[in-house]
Design an enzyme around this catalytic site. Structure first.
Site, PDB file in Angstrom:
ATOM      1  CB  VAL A  14      10.762   5.981   6.966  1.00  0.00           C
ATOM      2  CG1 VAL A  14      11.091   6.834   8.309  1.00  0.00           C
ATOM      3  CG2 VAL A  14       9.560   6.496   6.363  1.00  0.00           C
ATOM      4  CB  ALA A  43      16.858  -4.825  13.746  1.00  0.00           C
ATOM      5  NE  ARG A  45       9.740  -8.499   6.656  1.00  0.00           N
ATOM      6  CZ  ARG A  45       8.569  -8.165   6.202  1.00  0.00           C
ATOM      7  NH1 ARG A  45       7.518  -8.621   6.482  1.00  0.00           N
ATOM      8  NH2 ARG A  45       8.639  -7.321   5.469  1.00  0.00           N
ATOM      9  CD  GLU A 128       7.376  16.963  15.582  1.00  0.00           C
ATOM     10  OE1 GLU A 128       7.464  17.677  16.402  1.00  0.00           O
ATOM     11  OE2 GLU A 128       6.377  17.148  14.876  1.00  0.00           O
ATOM     12  CB  VAL A 131       1.288  13.900  13.251  1.00  0.00           C
ATOM     13  CG1 VAL A 131       0.465  14.724  12.911  1.00  0.00           C
ATOM     14  CG2 VAL A 131       0.912  12.855  14.334  1.00  0.00           C
ATOM     15  CG  ASP A 200      -2.667   8.585   7.054  1.00  0.00           C
ATOM     16  OD1 ASP A 200      -1.854   8.010   7.400  1.00  0.00           O
ATOM     17  OD2 ASP A 200      -2.578   9.736   6.685  1.00  0.00           O
ATOM     18  CE  LYS A 204      -0.493  10.972   8.831  1.00  0.00           C
ATOM     19  NZ  LYS A 204      -0.385  11.377   7.148  1.00  0.00           N
ATOM     20  N   GLY A 301       6.928  10.909   2.710  1.00  0.00           N
ATOM     21  CA  GLY A 301       8.171  10.690   2.179  1.00  0.00           C
ATOM     22  C   GLY A 301       9.170  10.325   3.066  1.00  0.00           C
TER      23      GLY A 301
HETATM   24  N1  HSE Z   1       0.451   8.083   3.498  1.00  0.00           N
HETATM   25  C1  HSE Z   1       0.839   9.430   4.415  1.00  0.00           C
HETATM   26  C2  HSE Z   1       0.344  10.422   3.451  1.00  0.00           C
HETATM   27  C3  HSE Z   1       1.908   9.432   4.602  1.00  0.00           C
HETATM   28  O1  HSE Z   1      -0.101  10.262   2.280  1.00  0.00           O
HETATM   29  O2  HSE Z   1       0.139  11.397   3.775  1.00  0.00           O
HETATM   30  C4  HSE Z   1       2.402   8.831   6.040  1.00  0.00           C
HETATM   31  O3  HSE Z   1       1.643   9.327   7.038  1.00  0.00           O
END
Ligand code: HSE
Length: 436
Positions: A14, A43, A45, A128, A131, A200, A204, A301
Site C-alpha cells: 500500500v 520510514a 524497517r 477512509e 474500509v 476482517d 470493517k 490491493g
Molecule cells: N484482506 C482484505 C480483503 C483487504 O480481502 O478485503 C484489506 O482490507
C-alpha cells in the site's frame, strides 16, 4: 502554490502504491487541490533495501525521525497491525500531528482511545482507506449522507472471501485453490484466517456501524461466521433455488440498538449485491431521505487503497492550507449495548446431511415444527442410496435462537451428521429483511 509536507511510515504494497500515486498524479492533485504534496521522508524497517523513491525523498530506518520533525504536520501510517502502528499513531497524535491510516485492525482495537486523543489535541485521524479499499464509503457515511438517518448497511466488505466464493460458484474451483489464487493476487491479509473467518469484515462493518449509528461497536461482539462452511453442494443447491452465496456484513438498528452481523448469505440473484463479483466490494446503504444507494469498487490491493489515502490527504491539505476548517471530526460515540444476535430474524436454508433411511424427514420436519419454525420447501436429491444424503430445507423467517436450537436438536438425533448447518437468506428487496 501552498505546500504540505507529509511523513510516510511503511512502504509495503500500500505504501509503495501511495507513493507512486503521489508522484504519478502530482500535477493532477496540485491542480485540483491547489496545494502541492511533498514526501520528504519515508520510514521503513530496513532502509538498506533498494526502494523506488524520487530524489526529493529520504528513506530512513524507523519512524523516530518523522515523529520528531516539527515540519511534518501529517503522518501516514501504513505499517499495518496493532504493534508499531499503534505506537506511531498514538505518538503522532499526541504531538499534534494529523494522521491518516489504512489500518482497520488498529482502529478496531484502539479506535476509541485514538479518536479521543485526536479530539483532545485538535487534530484529525482519517481512515477512509481502512474500509473497502478504494470505495469512499467512510466519506459517504460521514459527509454525503449527513442529512439522513441511516437505517441499514449491507455490504460485501472482504474482497478475499468474495473472490473465493465467486471462483467456487462460477468456475467450480475448490476452496483451497481459490484461496491460493486470492493470496497470489495480493488481496488476502497476511493471515488469511482474518479474511475467511469473517474477522476482517467484522472489523470493517463495526467501524461503519459506529459511524452510522454514533455508537462504538466492538467487533468482537459481532455475530461472525466465515465462509469456510460453504461447500460446493451448498453452492449448487443455492443456484438451483435462485440464490448466490455472498459474504455479507450487515448493520441495522433494531429496537434502537445496533445489530451487527457477518455471515455467508444466500443472496437472490436479482439483488444489487449479487452482482458484486470477484475481489470487488459493494455496500448498500438504506437511509430515510435518499432511500437505498449502492457503492461498489475494488476493496483491496495497493492502488485502490492509495486512492482513498489521497482523498484523506486532500482533506487535510485543505485544512492545513486554509486554517482549521469545520471538518467533520469523528464525534465522541456513546456506548450502547448491542441488540442480541440470538434475536436476529431471517429466512434460512438448512442443509442436513443425513443417513438414507425412512423417518429422517419426519424427524427433521417434526423438530423444526417443535421449535415453531415454518417450512417453506424441502429438497432432496440422491443418486446412491448407500451414501449420506443432502436434505435442504428452506424455512420462513425465524429467530436465530430458534434456528440454533432446532439445528442442535436435529444433530443430536441418530442418523444426522454434525456437518449439518444453516445459511441465512438475504431478502430480495432493498430495504427489507432486517439484517438478512
Ligand atoms: N484482506 C482484505 C480483503 C483487504 O480481502 O478485503 C484489506 O482490507
Amino acid at each position: 502554490m501552498e505546500r504540505v509536507r507529509i511523513g510516510l511510515v511503511g512502504l509495503g504494497t500500500v505504501g509503495a502504491s501511495f507513493y507512486e500515486l503521489l508522484t504519478a498524479n502530482a500535477d493532477e492533485i496540485g491542480r485540483r487541490l491547489g496545494v502541492a504534496i511533498e514526501v520528504p521522508v519515508v520510514a521503513v524497517r530496513d532502509p538498506s533495501r533498494p526502494r523506488r523513491v524520487g530524489p526529493g525523498t529520504r528513506v530512513v530506518g524507523g519512524p523516530r525521525e518523522i515523529l520528531d520533525d516539527p515540519t511534518l504536520p501529517v503522518v501516514v501510517e501504513l505499517v499495518g497491525g496493532t504493534g508499531v502502528a499503534y505506537e506511531v499513531v498514538r505518538e503522532a497524535l499526541g504531538r499534534g500531528k494529523h494522521v491518516i491510516t489504512a489500518n482497520k485492525a488498529l482502529l478496531a482495537a484502539h479506535g476509541e482511545e485514538l479518536f479521543a486523543l485526536a479530539r483532545s489535541k485538535g487534530v484529525e485521524l482519517l481512515f477512509e482507506a481502512s474500509v473497502c479499499g478504494g470505495i469512499p464509503i467512510v466519506k459517504v457515511l460521514r459527509e454525503s449522507l449527513l442529512g439522513n438517518r441511516i437505517d441499514r448497511i449491507l455490504g460485501i466488505v472482504n474482497g478475499t472471501s468474495n473472490f473465493i466464493l465467486t471462483r467456487m460458484s462460477e468456475e467450480g474451483l475448490g476452496y483451497a485453490e481459490a484461496l491460493a489464487e486470492a493470496q497470489a493476487k495480493g488481496f488476502a491479509e497476511a493471515d488469511p484466517a482474518m479474511d475467511v473467518s469473517g474477522a476482517d469484515a467484522a472489523q470493517k462493518i463495526s467501524l461503519l456501524a459506529s459511524l452510522a449509528f454514533g455508537t462504538w461497536v466492538d467487533w468482537r461482539a459481532v455475530l461472525c461466521e466465515g465462509i469456510t462452511a460453504v461447500t460446493p453442494r451448498d453452492i449448487a443447491f443455492a443456484r438451483s433455488a435462485g440464490y448466490v452465496f455472498k459474504p455479507v456484513a450487515a448493520a441495522s438498528r433494531v429496537e434502537g440498538r445496533p445489530l451487527v452481523t457477518v455471515y455467508p448469505a444466500m443472496v437472490p440473484v436479482g439483488h444489487p449485491l449479487a452482482t458484486v463479483r470477484g475481489e470487488f466490494n459493494g455496500v448498500m446503504v438504506d437511509s430515510d431521505f435518499l432511500g437505498s444507494s449502492v457503492y461498489q469498487g475494488r476493496g483491496a490491493g495497493g492502488r485502490p487503497t492509495a486512492s482513498s489515502l489521497a482523498s484523506d490527504l486532500g482533506d487535510l491539505a485543505r485544512i492545513l492550507a486554509a486554517g482549521p476548517a469545520a471538518y467533520p471530526r469523528v464525534p465522541a460515540f456513546e456506548r450502547r449495548e448491542l441488540f442480541p444476535a440470538e434475536r436476529l430474524r431471517c429466512r434460512c436454508c438448512f442443509h442436513f446431511v443425513t443417513a438414507n433411511r425412512p423417518g429422517i424427514w419426519a424427524l427433521v420436519t417434526g423438530t423444526l415444527a417443535d421449535n415453531g419454525i415454518n417450512i417453506e420447501s424441502v429438497h432432496q436429491k440422491w443418486e446412491d442410496r448407500t451414501l449420506p444424503s443432502d436434505l435442504f430445507v428452506l424455512v420462513d423467517e425465524a429467530e436465530e435462537g430458534q434456528l440454533r436450537r432446532a439445528l442442535s436438536q436435529v444433530i443430536a438425533s441418530p442418523g444426522i451428521s454434525a456437518e449439518s448447518r444453516y445459511f441465512r437468506i438475504l431478502d430480495g428487496e432493498a430495504g427489507t429483511g432486517g439484517n438478512g
